[in-house]
Write a protein that holds these residues in place. Structure first.
Motif, PDB file in Angstrom:
ATOM      1  N   ASP A 177       0.971   7.290  -1.612  1.00 27.59           N
ATOM      2  CA  ASP A 177       0.009   8.083  -2.395  1.00 27.59           C
ATOM      3  C   ASP A 177      -1.120   7.219  -2.966  1.00 27.59           C
ATOM      4  O   ASP A 177      -1.822   7.625  -3.876  1.00 27.59           O
ATOM      5  CB  ASP A 177       0.735   8.820  -3.527  1.00 27.59           C
ATOM      6  CG  ASP A 177       1.443   7.859  -4.479  1.00 27.59           C
ATOM      7  OD1 ASP A 177       1.414   6.629  -4.228  1.00 27.59           O
ATOM      8  OD2 ASP A 177       2.016   8.334  -5.482  1.00 27.59           O
ATOM      9  N   TYR A 178      -1.237   5.977  -2.422  1.00 28.06           N
ATOM     10  CA  TYR A 178      -2.283   5.004  -2.765  1.00 28.06           C
ATOM     11  C   TYR A 178      -2.050   4.342  -4.127  1.00 28.06           C
ATOM     12  O   TYR A 178      -2.334   3.164  -4.298  1.00 28.06           O
ATOM     13  CB  TYR A 178      -3.688   5.607  -2.736  1.00 28.06           C
ATOM     14  CG  TYR A 178      -3.963   6.446  -1.529  1.00 28.06           C
ATOM     15  CD1 TYR A 178      -3.673   5.989  -0.247  1.00 28.06           C
ATOM     16  CD2 TYR A 178      -4.509   7.719  -1.653  1.00 28.06           C
ATOM     17  CE1 TYR A 178      -3.922   6.773   0.871  1.00 28.06           C
ATOM     18  CE2 TYR A 178      -4.767   8.505  -0.541  1.00 28.06           C
ATOM     19  CZ  TYR A 178      -4.461   8.026   0.719  1.00 28.06           C
ATOM     20  OH  TYR A 178      -4.711   8.806   1.812  1.00 28.06           O
TER      21      TYR A 178
ATOM     22  N   VAL B 101       0.875  -1.171   0.000  1.00 25.25           N
ATOM     23  CA  VAL B 101       0.000   0.000   0.000  1.00 25.25           C
ATOM     24  C   VAL B 101       0.910   1.217   0.000  1.00 25.25           C
ATOM     25  O   VAL B 101       1.585   1.505   0.988  1.00 25.25           O
ATOM     26  CB  VAL B 101      -0.922   0.021   1.231  1.00 25.25           C
ATOM     27  CG1 VAL B 101      -1.817   1.264   1.205  1.00 25.25           C
ATOM     28  CG2 VAL B 101      -1.766  -1.242   1.286  1.00 25.25           C
TER      29      VAL B 101
ATOM     30  N   ALA C  85      -6.981   1.100  -1.481  1.00 24.60           N
ATOM     31  CA  ALA C  85      -5.597   0.660  -1.652  1.00 24.60           C
ATOM     32  C   ALA C  85      -5.307  -0.565  -0.788  1.00 24.60           C
ATOM     33  O   ALA C  85      -4.627  -1.506  -1.217  1.00 24.60           O
ATOM     34  CB  ALA C  85      -4.638   1.802  -1.297  1.00 24.60           C
TER      35      ALA C  85
ATOM     36  N   LYS D  82      -9.978   6.233  -0.218  1.00 23.19           N
ATOM     37  CA  LYS D  82      -8.872   5.812  -1.086  1.00 23.19           C
ATOM     38  C   LYS D  82      -7.931   4.877  -0.338  1.00 23.19           C
ATOM     39  O   LYS D  82      -7.434   3.888  -0.901  1.00 23.19           O
ATOM     40  CB  LYS D  82      -8.102   7.029  -1.590  1.00 23.19           C
ATOM     41  CG  LYS D  82      -8.850   7.889  -2.588  1.00 23.19           C
ATOM     42  CD  LYS D  82      -8.028   9.121  -2.963  1.00 23.19           C
ATOM     43  CE  LYS D  82      -8.800  10.047  -3.886  1.00 23.19           C
ATOM     44  NZ  LYS D  82      -8.043  11.282  -4.203  1.00 23.19           N
ATOM     45  N   GLN D  83      -7.672   5.190   0.938  1.00 21.17           N
ATOM     46  CA  GLN D  83      -6.809   4.341   1.746  1.00 21.17           C
ATOM     47  C   GLN D  83      -7.396   2.941   1.864  1.00 21.17           C
ATOM     48  O   GLN D  83      -6.680   1.931   1.752  1.00 21.17           O
ATOM     49  CB  GLN D  83      -6.651   4.968   3.137  1.00 21.17           C
ATOM     50  CG  GLN D  83      -5.807   4.166   4.104  1.00 21.17           C
ATOM     51  CD  GLN D  83      -4.354   4.146   3.728  1.00 21.17           C
ATOM     52  OE1 GLN D  83      -3.922   3.295   2.952  1.00 21.17           O
ATOM     53  NE2 GLN D  83      -3.589   5.082   4.267  1.00 21.17           N
TER      54      GLN D  83
ATOM     55  N   LEU E  99      -3.644   4.386  -6.901  1.00 27.79           N
ATOM     56  CA  LEU E  99      -4.829   3.814  -7.532  1.00 27.79           C
ATOM     57  C   LEU E  99      -4.863   4.190  -9.012  1.00 27.79           C
ATOM     58  O   LEU E  99      -4.369   5.248  -9.405  1.00 27.79           O
ATOM     59  CB  LEU E  99      -6.094   4.326  -6.842  1.00 27.79           C
ATOM     60  CG  LEU E  99      -6.247   3.994  -5.347  1.00 27.79           C
ATOM     61  CD1 LEU E  99      -7.519   4.640  -4.808  1.00 27.79           C
ATOM     62  CD2 LEU E  99      -6.260   2.499  -5.120  1.00 27.79           C
TER      63      LEU E  99
END
Length: 352
Positions: free
Chosen positions: A89-90, A86, A147, A143-144, A92
């Motif tokens: 900055d994720y 992880v 991820a 978002k966290q 994604l």
């Protein structure tokens, strides 16, 4: 059972005179959450990258599930280590939905198996109803979670986090810490995360390794490191403490402010020691029997507690200042303060 073993790991970059990581050792048990704690540039992210396979140690050995993945002429590529990551900055995919991000690492599985795994981790991560959203439509905390879910969906042996809470505002950090710990524990995963924030460590970690300039200072549970730090650097990292120079005697510790009596076993091989006593490990007394007496020179209201700075006169030298945390309701109108250290929380540091 150890999932991960790092033995005598050393890494030096060409542009640096000192090693980024110097003779680092750790064992991580299956199901543990381990923190690598230290200031910026202490080597914790380099250790994470070596575990992932993005950096190669100059010396030492890394084992995953009792198999060497780095060292002794062996190097296993990152994609073959079954390690989930992880990123800070994720990382994604902005053009993919939550569902597509999470299922990205499951493309080799049959569709039904991939769907089942993705649905399970989405439920555990509390992302139900967000499957069709894109990253720009999510909050930092969401978002966290995405991820984390993406990293955990393939059921890796180990999950690595690089400063997992650095992009989350302080109002939401506490809840995110608790949520991430709960998700990791529910899935029985093993995790390592790097941080410079002791609050992350206290909330999430089962074990913590404190680093300084590439060297391991101490590894233990957060509670033990807080109460019994190995040296002043570790003690300071976890908050305020009182340092008191002392000499060992038959009755306890002879200090500039007087004798601290103890029934605890005392080291026989050294005479002069440095004591560390946390501010909350003093008991305020109403009278002076078997206590120290200090003059209150400063008082701070900190909400949950009061911080008192007390000066204890020393006839043979400079007065000693002791910081004490006490209940916010304690009446400190008197100029004098009688106090006594709690015997079980007097710690001898290794500093010379």
């Amino acid at each position: 059972m150890n999932i991960l073993e790092l033995t005598n790991i050393t890494k030096k970059f060409p542009e640096s005179q000192l090693p980024a990581v110097n003779d680092f050792n750790i064992e991580v048990i299956k199901g543990e959450i381990v923190a690598l704690l230290g200031e910026s540039g202490c080597g914790k992210t380099t250790i994470l990258r070596m575990i992932a396979g993005f950096e190669i140690p100059d010396m030492g050995q890394i084992k995953l599930n009792n198999e060497i993945v780095s060292g002794n002429g062996i190097f296993r590529e990152p994609q073959k280590r079954r390690v989930g990551i992880v990123f800070q900055d994720y990382a994604l995919f902005p053009h993919k939905t939550v569902w597509e991000n999470i299922t990205f690492g499951l493309f080799r599985l049959p569709k039904e198996v991939a769907r089942e795994k993705a649905t399970k981790i989405i439920t555990l991560s509390g992302l139900q109803g967000l499957e069709k959203r894109y990253p720009h439509q999510l909050s930092g905390g969401q978002k966290q979670r995405v991820a984390l879910a993406r990293a955990m969906a393939p059921e890796p042996e180990l999950i690595l986090f690089d400063e997992p809470f650095s992009n989350i505002d302080s109002m939401r950090k506490h809840q995110m810490r608790e949520d991430i710990r709960e998700i990791i524990k529910k899935t029985e995963a093993t995790a390592i995360f790097v941080t410079h924030d002791t609050r992350d460590v206290m909330t999430i970690a089962d074990k913590v390794s404190v680093l300084r300039q590439g060297k391991l200072m101490q590894t233990d549970t957060p509670e033990n490191i807080y109460n019994y730090p190995a040296n002043a650097y570790v003690a300071d990292f976890f908050g305020k403490t009182n340092y008191i120079k002392a000499k060992i005697s038959e009755d306890g510790y002879e200090t500039p402010m007087g004798m601290i009596k103890t029934n605890a076993p005392l080291p026989a091989s050294i005479d002069n020691v440095l004591l560390s006593i946390r501010p909350e490990e003093f008991t305020i007394k109403s009278e002076g029997h078997n206590c120290f007496c200090g003059s209150i020179v400063k008082e701070k209201f900190m909400g949950e507690y009061k911080e008192l700075t007390c000066k204890v006169e020393n006839p043979s030298g400079e007065p000693t200042e002791i910081v004490i945390y006490t209940s916010p309701t304690v009446d400190c109108s008197s100029e004098k303060c009688y106090f006594k250290p709690n015997e079980g929380k007097i710690n001898i540091l290794n500093d010379e």
